[in-house]
Design a protein around this motif. Structure first.
Motif, short mmCIF file in Angstrom:
data_model
loop_
_atom_site.label_atom_id
_atom_site.label_comp_id
_atom_site.label_asym_id
_atom_site.label_seq_id
_atom_site.Cartn_x
_atom_site.Cartn_y
_atom_site.Cartn_z
N ASP A 97 0.80 -1.23 0.00
CA ASP A 97 0.00 0.00 0.00
C ASP A 97 0.83 1.27 0.00
OD1 ASP A 97 -2.41 -1.44 0.09
OD2 ASP A 97 -2.24 -1.65 2.27
N GLY A 98 2.05 1.20 0.54
CA GLY A 98 2.83 2.42 0.62
C GLY A 98 4.03 2.26 1.52
N HIS B 291 1.88 6.61 7.83
CA HIS B 291 1.72 5.72 6.67
C HIS B 291 1.49 6.59 5.45
CE1 HIS B 291 0.91 2.18 4.30
NE2 HIS B 291 -0.18 2.78 3.83
N PRO C 227 0.63 6.38 1.54
CA PRO C 227 0.24 5.58 0.37
C PRO C 227 1.10 5.92 -0.84
CG PRO C 227 -1.69 6.49 1.46
CD PRO C 227 -0.50 7.17 2.07
N TRP C 228 1.37 4.91 -1.66
CA TRP C 228 2.21 5.14 -2.85
C TRP C 228 1.67 6.29 -3.70
CZ3 TRP C 228 6.74 3.05 -2.57
CH2 TRP C 228 6.92 1.78 -2.01
N ARG D 298 4.89 1.93 -8.52
CA ARG D 298 3.65 1.91 -7.74
C ARG D 298 2.82 3.17 -7.98
NH1 ARG D 298 2.16 -2.87 -4.79
NH2 ARG D 298 3.94 -4.20 -5.24
#
Length: 214
Positions: free
Chosen positions: A138-139, A146, A148-149, A212
């Motif tokens: 996801d990333g 966190h 995300p890509w 990604r």
């Protein structure tokens, strides 16, 4: 001594002292280089006529599958640079060099060998560590963030030797990403700057992020 070959690198050493025989040279294929750290630096001192004598340095650390770690520190010959060019930062972070093509050769082959394995790990739901960063499908995770890509707008290695922001000087992994918590009235992007030698396999991370995000 680290010597570079078409299929990998060879490590050899001098004698062990006290009349002991030197260890036999060991050839490591590219796939047996498990991690690579890299950073460059620039040394300079003022000279006559408002010029600066500069010298590019290259620091590279390789970790092999058997646990061996080798660090190299190489330097290009010094050159004279106009003072105003040096002070305004108008010097490429990877300049014309007799050493950089050799470094790039190593980096290209190591990254190619790592890429398929890293992609397979992510596809299987696994995680790939890049020092303080951890990648999953996801990333990226960094501390308690966190990312995300698809939120990553910039992820690159860069070297800054002159800047109004002195905190940026040096070799860093720089990443810009959308700040989802900023809201309509907040600044929409955030930056991370992580010292390059803290992040293994930067070029692998750059490729994964590019794929990604696409």
């Amino acid at each position: 001594m680290l010597s570079v070959h078409r299929s990998g690198v060879m490590l050899s050493a001098g004698d062990g002292g006290d009349g002991q025989a030197a260890p036999a040279p060991r050839m490591y294929p590219w796939a047996e280089i498990t991690h690579l750290w890299f950073a460059n630096d620039l040394e300079g001192h003022s000279s006559a006529g408002d010029t600066v004598v500069t010298q590019w340095l290259y620091i590279q650390r390789l970790e092999f599958a058997d646990g061996t770690v080798v660090t190299s520190r190489l330097a290009d010959p010094p050159v004279t640079t106009p003072g105003d060019v040096f002070r305004t930062g108008q010097i490429a972070d990877r300049p014309p060099s007799s050493i950089w093509p050799l470094m790039a050769h190593i980096h290209t082959h190591v990254t190619e060998a790592q890429l398929a394995k890293a992609k397979a790990t992510l596809a299987a739901g696994g995680r790939v560590d890049f020092g303080p960063l951890t990648a999953d499908g996801d990333g990226l995770d960094y501390q308690d963030i966190h990312i995300p890509w698809e939120d990553i707008t910039v992820l690159r290695y860069s070297f800054v030797h002159a800047s109004v922001d002195e905190d940026e000087l040096g070799a860093y992994l720089r990443m810009e990403f959308r700040d989802r918590e900023a809201g309509a009235y907040g600044f929409p992007f955030r930056w991370l700057r992580i010292p390059a030698l803290d992040v293994p396999d930067v070029e692998l991370l750059e490729q994964l992020a590019a794929e990604r995000r696409a």
